[in-house]
Design a protein around this motif. Sequence first.
Motif, PDB file in Angstrom:
ATOM      1  N   GLN A   1       0.633  -1.351  -0.012  1.00 28.81           N
ATOM      2  CA  GLN A   1       0.027   0.061   0.162  1.00 28.81           C
ATOM      3  C   GLN A   1       0.957   1.305  -0.158  1.00 28.81           C
ATOM      4  O   GLN A   1       0.604   2.339  -0.834  1.00 28.81           O
ATOM      5  N   CYS A   2       1.896   1.240   0.753  1.00 26.56           N
ATOM      6  CA  CYS A   2       2.826   2.492   0.801  1.00 26.56           C
ATOM      7  C   CYS A   2       3.283   2.798  -0.465  1.00 26.56           C
ATOM      8  O   CYS A   2       3.643   3.793  -0.987  1.00 26.56           O
ATOM      9  N   THR A   3       3.835   1.543  -1.288  1.00 21.46           N
ATOM     10  CA  THR A   3       4.597   1.860  -2.409  1.00 21.46           C
ATOM     11  C   THR A   3       3.591   2.517  -3.458  1.00 21.46           C
ATOM     12  O   THR A   3       4.002   3.383  -4.489  1.00 21.46           O
ATOM     13  N   VAL A   4       2.159   2.267  -3.476  1.00 23.86           N
ATOM     14  CA  VAL A   4       1.286   2.766  -4.278  1.00 23.86           C
ATOM     15  C   VAL A   4       0.844   4.331  -3.987  1.00 23.86           C
ATOM     16  O   VAL A   4       1.011   5.041  -4.550  1.00 23.86           O
ATOM     17  N   LEU A   5       1.081   4.579  -2.551  1.00 26.36           N
ATOM     18  CA  LEU A   5       0.909   5.697  -1.813  1.00 26.36           C
ATOM     19  C   LEU A   5       1.808   7.042  -2.391  1.00 26.36           C
ATOM     20  O   LEU A   5       1.860   7.913  -2.582  1.00 26.36           O
ATOM     21  N   VAL A   6       3.251   6.229  -2.424  1.00 21.83           N
ATOM     22  CA  VAL A   6       4.238   7.164  -2.737  1.00 21.83           C
ATOM     23  C   VAL A   6       3.916   7.562  -4.174  1.00 21.83           C
ATOM     24  O   VAL A   6       4.215   8.727  -4.516  1.00 21.83           O
ATOM     25  N   GLU A   7       3.661   6.603  -5.032  1.00 16.80           N
ATOM     26  CA  GLU A   7       3.484   7.045  -6.445  1.00 16.80           C
ATOM     27  C   GLU A   7       2.278   8.000  -6.461  1.00 16.80           C
ATOM     28  O   GLU A   7       2.122   9.020  -7.252  1.00 16.80           O
ATOM     29  N   ILE A   8       1.235   7.861  -5.758  1.00 12.44           N
ATOM     30  CA  ILE A   8      -0.021   8.796  -5.934  1.00 12.44           C
ATOM     31  C   ILE A   8       0.525  10.268  -5.183  1.00 12.44           C
ATOM     32  O   ILE A   8       0.071  11.359  -5.770  1.00 12.44           O
ATOM     33  N   GLY A   9       1.375  10.123  -4.233  1.00 15.29           N
ATOM     34  CA  GLY A   9       2.107  11.543  -3.806  1.00 15.29           C
ATOM     35  C   GLY A   9       2.702  12.164  -4.947  1.00 15.29           C
ATOM     36  O   GLY A   9       2.982  13.344  -5.051  1.00 15.29           O
ATOM     37  N   ARG A  10       3.516  11.384  -5.778  1.00 17.30           N
ATOM     38  CA  ARG A  10       4.232  11.833  -6.671  1.00 17.30           C
ATOM     39  C   ARG A  10       3.604  12.665  -7.666  1.00 17.30           C
ATOM     40  O   ARG A  10       3.966  13.676  -8.310  1.00 17.30           O
ATOM     41  N   ALA A  11       2.342  11.902  -8.132  1.00 17.79           N
ATOM     42  CA  ALA A  11       1.415  12.611  -9.071  1.00 17.79           C
ATOM     43  C   ALA A  11       0.595  13.758  -8.385  1.00 17.79           C
ATOM     44  O   ALA A  11      -0.170  14.313  -9.010  1.00 17.79           O
ATOM     45  N   VAL A  12       0.588  13.737  -7.130  1.00 20.88           N
ATOM     46  CA  VAL A  12      -0.487  14.626  -6.349  1.00 20.88           C
ATOM     47  C   VAL A  12      -1.860  14.371  -7.104  1.00 20.88           C
ATOM     48  O   VAL A  12      -2.577  15.279  -7.374  1.00 20.88           O
ATOM     49  N   ALA A  13      -2.103  13.146  -6.965  1.00 20.80           N
ATOM     50  CA  ALA A  13      -3.358  12.542  -7.630  1.00 20.80           C
ATOM     51  C   ALA A  13      -4.525  12.545  -7.076  1.00 20.80           C
ATOM     52  O   ALA A  13      -4.535  12.064  -5.812  1.00 20.80           O
TER      53      ALA A  13
END
Length: 360
Positions: free
Chosen positions: A65-77
């Motif tokens: 879950q954290c790996t996906v959240l890091v990517e969501i944060g990178r895109a500020v999605a």
Amino acid sequence: MDFSFTEEQSDLAGLARTLLTDWTTNNTPDGTGFDRPLWAALTRAGLIEAALPAPIGGGFGLAEQCTVLVEIGRAVAPAPYLTSVAVAACAIATFGDDEQRQRWVAPVASGTATLAVALATEDNRFRAEPAATGWRVSGIHSAVPMGAFADAYLIETTTPQGTLLLVLDRDTPGLRVTAQHVVDSTDAALLELDGVAVGTANTLGAPGNGAAEWAHRRATIATCAYQLGVVERALELTSEYALTRKQFDKPIGSFQAVRQRLADAHIDVEAVRLTLWQAAWREAQGLPADAEVATAKFWAAEAGHRVAHTMVHVHASIGIFLEYQVHRYFLAAKRSEFLFGAATEQLRVLADALSSAPSS
């Protein structure tokens, strides 16, 4: 000890980055905090279902879950993955019964519903008094993240027997939901309850069963993961700008003061990264993690503040233009700084954890 990601974690992160990069290239956030086509795309890609506990989901855990959240944060999605998946759905799957999982977790897995989380703070609390068929709940929470559009709410209440987690559908009689505009979107909600009757079918176990403390830890770790993505990408954008922006016929990145700010920001980002994964690993292994979670959130708040300001200072006036993407990262970093406890609050938690630890 091997600190590298597993193949599954790397695959999830890669898939999420590809999908979110494509979305960022072709879309501009509309300020609602929720992009339904993006949520549908995340669902089709399996990124939501995979992170949920079996048998409803794929059985992946906190690290994935954290790996996906890091990517969501990178895109500020604008995707409510943090509240819907990492906290609310997983809490219901962990502490709820089969009927509750089918009622609230299954719709999240299929992408047809989202959940919000209203955990207690110093200024926002719900209280529950015993009633004939359950509880009478009253209280207020002024800014529930992702609450403006949520289909149901995971709510922490205080009872005479201890803390208790409840799940309330949006159409629960007596529940008032009012959309709130926060720094970066209109996704938050004001929740108001005044003597609302809540049955046992809406409670996750018995009061004092540890579910509320579990939800607090998971929400804090998830916020740290999201913040890591935000500050990581913010530093990349700032470094790229410092290499291309020239003053006196030289890239501003060649100036000593700018180099020092970027070097400090790099150290801050790595501090967020290391403390996040330490906290996430201990929590996932079922080890005591209160001190590590507080440490991670302290760095996510304090370092996030510094990196966000470095980004704006190096970009100068362009850093606050609404037509330029930098301001989105600044606002996201500032919001994550305070979400689920700012730096000073984490230091208090850390002090309590250290003072209660047995001496060696």
